[in-house]
Design a protein around this motif. Structure first.
Motif, PDB file in Angstrom:
ATOM      1  N   MET A  42       0.925  -1.320  -0.025  1.00 40.15           N
ATOM      2  CA  MET A  42       0.016   0.185   0.211  1.00 40.15           C
ATOM      3  C   MET A  42       0.885   1.415  -0.043  1.00 40.15           C
ATOM      4  O   MET A  42       1.703   1.266   0.687  1.00 40.15           O
ATOM      5  N   GLN A  43       0.412   2.240  -0.935  1.00 37.49           N
ATOM      6  CA  GLN A  43       1.420   3.475  -1.021  1.00 37.49           C
ATOM      7  C   GLN A  43       0.606   4.705  -0.520  1.00 37.49           C
ATOM      8  O   GLN A  43       1.272   5.664  -0.138  1.00 37.49           O
ATOM      9  N   ALA A  44      -0.653   4.591  -0.327  1.00 35.47           N
ATOM     10  CA  ALA A  44      -1.536   5.457   0.202  1.00 35.47           C
ATOM     11  C   ALA A  44      -1.132   5.791   1.771  1.00 35.47           C
ATOM     12  O   ALA A  44      -0.586   4.818   2.445  1.00 35.47           O
ATOM     13  N   THR A  45      -1.043   6.974   2.245  1.00 34.27           N
ATOM     14  CA  THR A  45      -0.559   7.254   3.626  1.00 34.27           C
ATOM     15  C   THR A  45      -1.528   7.987   4.451  1.00 34.27           C
ATOM     16  O   THR A  45      -2.406   8.745   3.989  1.00 34.27           O
ATOM     17  N   ALA A  46      -1.361   7.579   5.629  1.00 32.71           N
ATOM     18  CA  ALA A  46      -2.089   8.267   6.988  1.00 32.71           C
ATOM     19  C   ALA A  46      -1.322   8.832   7.922  1.00 32.71           C
ATOM     20  O   ALA A  46      -0.904   7.897   8.667  1.00 32.71           O
ATOM     21  N   VAL A  47      -0.670   9.796   7.900  1.00 31.24           N
ATOM     22  CA  VAL A  47       0.428  10.504   8.580  1.00 31.24           C
ATOM     23  C   VAL A  47      -0.102  11.476   9.774  1.00 31.24           C
ATOM     24  O   VAL A  47      -0.816  12.467   9.385  1.00 31.24           O
ATOM     25  N   VAL A  48       0.256  11.229  11.007  1.00 25.94           N
ATOM     26  CA  VAL A  48       0.065  12.032  12.103  1.00 25.94           C
ATOM     27  C   VAL A  48       0.861  13.283  12.068  1.00 25.94           C
ATOM     28  O   VAL A  48       1.946  13.230  12.010  1.00 25.94           O
ATOM     29  N   GLU A  49       0.146  14.542  11.976  1.00 27.16           N
ATOM     30  CA  GLU A  49       0.848  15.720  12.166  1.00 27.16           C
ATOM     31  C   GLU A  49      -0.075  16.499  13.335  1.00 27.16           C
ATOM     32  O   GLU A  49      -0.954  16.992  12.972  1.00 27.16           O
ATOM     33  N   GLY A  50       0.734  16.642  14.633  1.00 30.37           N
ATOM     34  CA  GLY A  50       0.200  17.357  15.686  1.00 30.37           C
ATOM     35  C   GLY A  50      -1.236  16.434  15.910  1.00 30.37           C
ATOM     36  O   GLY A  50      -1.131  15.145  16.448  1.00 30.37           O
ATOM     37  N   ASN A  51      -2.386  17.391  15.910  1.00 29.57           N
ATOM     38  CA  ASN A  51      -3.589  16.680  16.096  1.00 29.57           C
ATOM     39  C   ASN A  51      -4.352  16.329  14.952  1.00 29.57           C
ATOM     40  O   ASN A  51      -5.701  16.127  14.836  1.00 29.57           O
ATOM     41  N   GLU A  52      -3.599  16.261  13.825  1.00 31.06           N
ATOM     42  CA  GLU A  52      -4.413  15.856  12.527  1.00 31.06           C
ATOM     43  C   GLU A  52      -3.572  14.786  12.028  1.00 31.06           C
ATOM     44  O   GLU A  52      -2.741  14.225  12.163  1.00 31.06           O
ATOM     45  N   ILE A  53      -4.666  13.802  11.093  1.00 26.04           N
ATOM     46  CA  ILE A  53      -4.196  12.901  10.052  1.00 26.04           C
ATOM     47  C   ILE A  53      -4.186  13.404   8.833  1.00 26.04           C
ATOM     48  O   ILE A  53      -5.196  14.085   8.425  1.00 26.04           O
ATOM     49  N   VAL A  54      -3.140  13.451   8.077  1.00 22.55           N
ATOM     50  CA  VAL A  54      -2.926  13.929   6.803  1.00 22.55           C
ATOM     51  C   VAL A  54      -3.031  12.629   5.724  1.00 22.55           C
ATOM     52  O   VAL A  54      -2.053  11.803   5.886  1.00 22.55           O
ATOM     53  N   LEU A  55      -4.197  12.676   4.978  1.00 20.67           N
ATOM     54  CA  LEU A  55      -4.252  11.558   3.959  1.00 20.67           C
ATOM     55  C   LEU A  55      -3.609  11.818   2.620  1.00 20.67           C
ATOM     56  O   LEU A  55      -4.156  12.971   2.148  1.00 20.67           O
ATOM     57  N   ASN A  56      -3.028  11.140   1.946  1.00 17.25           N
ATOM     58  CA  ASN A  56      -2.755  11.185   0.548  1.00 17.25           C
ATOM     59  C   ASN A  56      -2.553   9.784  -0.098  1.00 17.25           C
ATOM     60  O   ASN A  56      -2.300   8.860   0.425  1.00 17.25           O
TER      61      ASN A  56
ATOM     62  N   PHE B 232     -10.876   4.195   4.937  1.00 15.80           N
ATOM     63  CA  PHE B 232      -9.609   4.451   4.001  1.00 15.80           C
ATOM     64  C   PHE B 232      -8.628   3.769   4.776  1.00 15.80           C
ATOM     65  O   PHE B 232      -8.101   4.231   6.005  1.00 15.80           O
ATOM     66  N   MET B 233      -8.042   2.703   4.281  1.00 19.29           N
ATOM     67  CA  MET B 233      -7.007   2.241   4.741  1.00 19.29           C
ATOM     68  C   MET B 233      -5.773   2.378   4.124  1.00 19.29           C
ATOM     69  O   MET B 233      -5.550   2.512   2.968  1.00 19.29           O
ATOM     70  N   ALA B 234      -4.443   2.788   5.002  1.00 23.42           N
ATOM     71  CA  ALA B 234      -3.610   3.576   4.438  1.00 23.42           C
ATOM     72  C   ALA B 234      -2.225   3.127   5.171  1.00 23.42           C
ATOM     73  O   ALA B 234      -2.344   2.705   6.590  1.00 23.42           O
ATOM     74  N   HIS B 235      -1.274   3.446   4.774  1.00 23.10           N
ATOM     75  CA  HIS B 235       0.029   3.056   5.441  1.00 23.10           C
ATOM     76  C   HIS B 235       0.540   4.282   6.446  1.00 23.10           C
ATOM     77  O   HIS B 235       0.352   5.509   6.226  1.00 23.10           O
ATOM     78  N   THR B 236       0.787   3.799   7.861  1.00 22.55           N
ATOM     79  CA  THR B 236       1.227   4.870   8.787  1.00 22.55           C
ATOM     80  C   THR B 236       2.480   4.535   9.299  1.00 22.55           C
ATOM     81  O   THR B 236       2.870   3.567   9.960  1.00 22.55           O
ATOM     82  N   PRO B 237       3.686   5.046   8.570  1.00 23.73           N
ATOM     83  CA  PRO B 237       4.862   4.609   8.710  1.00 23.73           C
ATOM     84  C   PRO B 237       5.242   4.811  10.265  1.00 23.73           C
ATOM     85  O   PRO B 237       5.115   5.963  10.983  1.00 23.73           O
ATOM     86  N   ASN B 238       6.037   3.585  10.761  1.00 21.46           N
ATOM     87  CA  ASN B 238       6.510   3.621  11.957  1.00 21.46           C
ATOM     88  C   ASN B 238       7.676   2.802  12.139  1.00 21.46           C
ATOM     89  O   ASN B 238       7.248   1.426  12.098  1.00 21.46           O
TER      90      ASN B 238
END
Length: 412
Positions: A153-167, A186-192
């Motif tokens: 999966m290439q789509a991302t759900a990244v945490v920025e502060g109090n928000e989730i940013v989806l691309n 929406f299922m996405a990659h959350t890098p960790n």
């Protein structure tokens, strides 16, 4: 092992009667009206006939509503195995699952929210879905990668502060064209880098009208857009949502997906078996009502043998699926991994084979909209890809079999 309680038997009887009395007499005309109302790929103009709400209200009044959900308050409190018999009956019709509010992807999405959603998420999204006021979409498959391996999966759900940013970009998102679709999972990659590869994906609730969410197009299946439900391609461009839009928290996507897909595969497979039963009945009735070369066409060539082969295949598929449901109810999803993968291979293939026989007996009529056969065939062929292609499930079965003997299936 598969004996139903008196209560479950009552649900089965009531469901069968409702389909026979309320749905089957009007179904052909209903789908003809759907086709007339929804021409072409412009999903913004798609609509359901008003008759659908009438049928849904009748189903609610008959208490034949949300039968897939085992919760005794929000659903009907039926076990997976008990509901499996109802799913088979509803599979005989392309309309019945919608009328009973037991249709994909909504049933799976509702079960996700029921099992993993917060109280606020349940109030805002689960309750309207359970009431049939809105519909939902599930976004997992992507156009640029081999989605049979979800870790691609290439789509991302990244945490920025109090928000989730989806691309990212998704496609084959079922229900995206529905005029009542309001919420996306929406299922996405959350890098960790501190977690393994199966704890780096998340599920996020995304309202359809969120800024940055763009429906690009609807995708036809065998040339049919499946309006007004549809399967679409959708892009997410810097979509920003509050952190509480995660379902269950960041990194829990795979765990949730397994919880979603187990019961959902039972539902899909039993609907396939119901469609196969309907196809076999149609095959026999057509074959015995028409003659060629002085005989009923069912008695020509190897057609009678095909009837027997269909009966054997359907019954085998049903027993295997009910056994999988029994194991899920008694031992849990993890104990039924082999059976869940096995039915996902077997049931769609059985339907594909049986409906192909029925189409052949119907001749040109089998290729038209005059019967549900083309819809059943598209359903079968699509399900050999949806929720994991045949090859992935066969690989899982082989892996589990080798593990029983102490071997690894990993290729060097």
């Amino acid at each position: 092992m598969f004996e139903l309680s008196p209560r479950a038997q009552e649900y089965v009887s009531k469901t069968k009667a409702f389909i026979q009395n309320e749905i089957e007499p009007i179904e052909q005309a209903f789908w003809n009206q759907v086709h007339d109302l929804n021409q072409g790929a412009d999903w913004t103009k798609w609509q359901w006939p008003a008759q659908l709400e009438t049928l849904k209200n009748k189903a609610k009044q008959a208490n034949l509503w949300n039968m897939f959900l085992p919760d005794p308050v929000l659903g009907q409190g039926l076990s997976v195995q008990e509901y499996a018999h109802i799913a088979e009956l509803s599979g005989r019709s392309l309309l019945a699952p919608i009328v009973f509010n037991c249709n994909a992807p909504d049933s799976g999405n509702m079960e996700v929210l029921w099992r993993y959603g917060s109280e606020q998420q349940k109030k805002q999204w689960l309750l309207p879905l359970l009431d049939g006021k809105i519909r939902s979409v599930f976004c997992m498959t992507e156009p640029e990668v081999a989605s049979s391996d979800a870790t691609n999966m290439q789509a991302t759900a990244v945490v920025e502060g109090n928000e989730i940013v989806l691309n990212g970009r998704k496609w084959w998102s079922s229900g995206l064209g529905d005029p009542n679709a309001k919420i996306i999972i929406f299922m996405a990659h959350t890098p960790n880098e501190n977690k393994d590869r199966h704890h780096q994906h998340s599920m996020v609730l995304v309202p359809v009208d969120t800024a940055g969410v763009n429906i690009e197009r609807m995708l036809p299946v065998f040339g049919d857009y499946d309006a007004p439900h549809g399967h679409g391609e959708i892009s997410f461009n810097d979509v920003r949502l509050p952190i509480d839009h995660f379902i269950g928290g960041a990194g829990q996507g795979f765990e949730i997906a397994q919880g979603r897909l187990g019961p959902g595969r039972i539902h899909h497979c039993m609907r396939c078996i119901g469609a196969a039963e309907k196809s076999l009945e149609m095959m026999i009735d057509r074959g015995m009502s028409r003659q060629a070369f002085g005989k009923e066409i069912l008695k020509l060539g190897g057609n009678l043998e095909r009837v027997a082969e269909a009966r054997v295949a359907i019954d085998q598929a049903r027993l295997l699926t009910l056994y999988a449901a029994y194991k899920m109810d008694t031992l849990g999803n993890m104990a039924a991994l082999t059976e869940i993968s096995a039915i996902k291979v077997v049931a769609p293939n059985v339907l594909q084979q049986v409906v192909d026989m029925a189409i052949q007996i119907h001749g040109g009529a089998g290729l038209s909209r005059d019967t549900p056969l083309t819809g059943f065939f598209a359903q079968a062929r699509a399900l050999r890809l949806a929720d994991g292609p045949d090859e992935v499930h066969k690989g899982m079965i082989a892996k589990l079999e080798l593990a029983k003997r102490g071997y690894s299936s990993r290729r060097k």
